[in-house]
Design a protein around this motif. Sequence first.
Motif, short mmCIF file in Angstrom:
data_model
loop_
_atom_site.label_atom_id
_atom_site.label_comp_id
_atom_site.label_asym_id
_atom_site.label_seq_id
_atom_site.Cartn_x
_atom_site.Cartn_y
_atom_site.Cartn_z
N THR A 1 0.82 -1.18 0.01
CA THR A 1 -0.01 -0.02 0.07
C THR A 1 0.85 1.32 -0.06
N VAL A 2 0.45 2.39 -0.36
CA VAL A 2 1.20 3.67 -0.42
C VAL A 2 1.41 3.93 1.11
N LEU B 1 -4.90 7.59 3.73
CA LEU B 1 -4.77 6.26 3.07
C LEU B 1 -4.08 5.38 4.16
N PRO C 1 -3.27 -3.82 -1.74
CA PRO C 1 -2.84 -2.87 -2.74
C PRO C 1 -4.14 -2.47 -3.54
N ALA D 1 -7.48 4.38 -3.62
CA ALA D 1 -6.66 5.21 -2.79
C ALA D 1 -7.38 6.72 -2.89
N ASN E 1 -6.38 2.83 -7.46
CA ASN E 1 -6.09 2.04 -6.21
C ASN E 1 -4.53 2.24 -5.92
N ASN E 2 -4.14 1.73 -4.54
CA ASN E 2 -2.82 1.70 -4.26
C ASN E 2 -1.76 1.17 -5.25
#
Length: 712
Positions: free
Chosen positions: A62-63, A132, A203, A207, A225-226
């Motif tokens: 993920t971010v 996030l 992920p 986002a 998305n991430n």
Amino acid sequence: MTAQRSSKPLKSMSGNVSGTISHVSRLDPHTSLTKESEPNLPTRIYPQNEFKKFTNSEIEQTVAQRFEKQVAQYSDRLAVQDRSRSLTYREFNALANHIAHGILVVRGEGNEQVVLFFEQGINFLAGIFGVLKTGKCYVPIDPSFPEERNRYILENSQACLIVTNSANWETAEHLAGGYCPLLNIDTLESDLSKENPSLNFSPDALAYIIYTSGSTGKPKGVFQNNRNLLHNAMNQINAFHLGEGDRIPLVHSCSVMGAVRVIYNALLSGTTLYPFDVKAEGLNALRLLLIEEKITVFHSVATLFRYFAEIFRNVDAFPHLRLVILGGEAMTRKDVEFYQQYFPDRCLLCTGLGSTETGTVRVFMLDKNVEISTALVPPGYAVEGVEVLLWDEEGNNVPLGEVGEIVVQSKYLAVGYWQQDETNAQTFAPVSSDSPVRRFRTGDLGKLLPDECLVHLGRKDFQVKVRGYRVNVAEVEAALMDYGFLKEVVVMGRELEPERSPGETSLVAYLVPKGASIDTNEIRQFLKQKLPEYMMPSAYVNLEKLPVTANGKIDKRALPAPDLEKQLERNFVAPINQIEQQLIATWEKVLGVPQPIDIKDNFFELGGNSLVGVRLLAEIENLFGRKLQLTTLFQAQTIEELAAALTNDNTQLTESYSSLVKIKSGGSNPPLFCVHHMGGSVLEYYQLAKYLGEEQPVYALQSIGLDGKHKP
């Protein structure tokens, strides 16, 4: 690329696609480049600085996870700095965590939409990472954009929460209308955790939703998305060699795609980010930022770069700059010449191709030795994980060197348009039923050179880029039709001054009124309540009827160019001294209007706005050595008044700074006092004062610190 037939050709969707690739051509869309007109390209160039490569395996997270690794590695490095404060990566992460835990207390876990409603600065950035970290999806809304547009985004996004601060609370509360709860980050409990939430989510979790113009006349949300967000950041970080020692200003509004790229490029690579409001602080302040903070990478739209480069022509002014990145608009040969003449020898210039729907598709870098023979710089070469196809109308690949529609093929395209499943199935079409690879038809035309460099040849339709913002003219047309006194409307992009400003596209509105001709000043005031500044037409043309083709469709190619001189007809009053002559030349330059401007002309009536105002004042400072405040334009709106202020050494206008600004004095009514918006300036109240009548005095309170001398 070889010519081959696609097994599943897609139907042409030029009427439905809203995703305009961020590159606008001056060429006729159907014009092929001859061999003689093809660019004389050098060997492909790369930055030479050391950096830590972002690998493809690192996008499977993920971010928030990627960011927290930067925090662990660079905890004491400066992460963000605005005019009010500066935070290290550890401190910025703690602020984002505090916001994240505040959101989780109110909403719990789970992917849902959260609106962020802040002025430009650290709070907006911390809010992004705070959302996030919860596994939710953020929807950025700029408080300075029109209320009608912001309310539509709030409703369409189906947001469950608005996160804001005390400065924006009342505006956000009015926007919510009692239907969406609010969270004030300034009143979060101090004992709320500042540790990483460490939630487990995929992920694939959404986002963000970024709203662009839509073909139906409404803003269109593009959601991502991430994983795909990280992939796009990876390509840019690797292309630009971003990392330790880099410092980047953020000059985009956080609600547009340009900001998304800059934010993640910086904070996912250990770079320092400087959010900066150009309209509020001005070009001179931006110049000082680049010098004093030793900025290494400058990323902006081409229009801002042109304003900047025309004012500050000193090759030694920015010795630390190693890279200038121009996005959002086509890079012209004139831009390259500016760069080559006035920027450091070690500095590279970069352009490319990309959109909200596709991310970065192509990248092209130039050094001081490059020679560009064409009017526009090609967008360049491929990036990892993204393929460009060139198709004919039937969906077949065209042979190398021939013109076709640019089709982007990748696993990492945007997930789709928010709440438009039927459109998504066509627009983001899978290569096959069992493949994660999808294709996006851009509606742009291009051709490939023998070395696989992509040359951009314009739009199939008439979507345009204005000052780096993508504008679907249907939204502007819909706003004009709401005016109520028009039978037909067409809006299109044109170059109003191709010799003076090549490559700069402006919007022109063609109006067929129901009765008498429309007062353009009146319609401008109407549109300002509905559209952002960048979507306002620059010229208006009244027509008895719209031209049509043989099959009855509107013939946009037959629409006449606006007669700008006729729009500026007046009883001409000539300058009487050298200062007035110099000011007239400066106004003509920054406003881009045809000669002649006279000494009675009003800055605002000629199309002046806050961005043009800061450029004008920077030019005046360079020309006369006098630093004027932006609000000087209230007190000296004409050439005659401004020249008198400079001639009489009026220190009240040029040196002193007061929060109280006299917009319009005189009149018997009780005075009206207006308070500045989030940017701190009060320039926008000029039009309000004009329409309140002669008997209404109007004053405004501007923010302390706009002069760059006092503490904000």
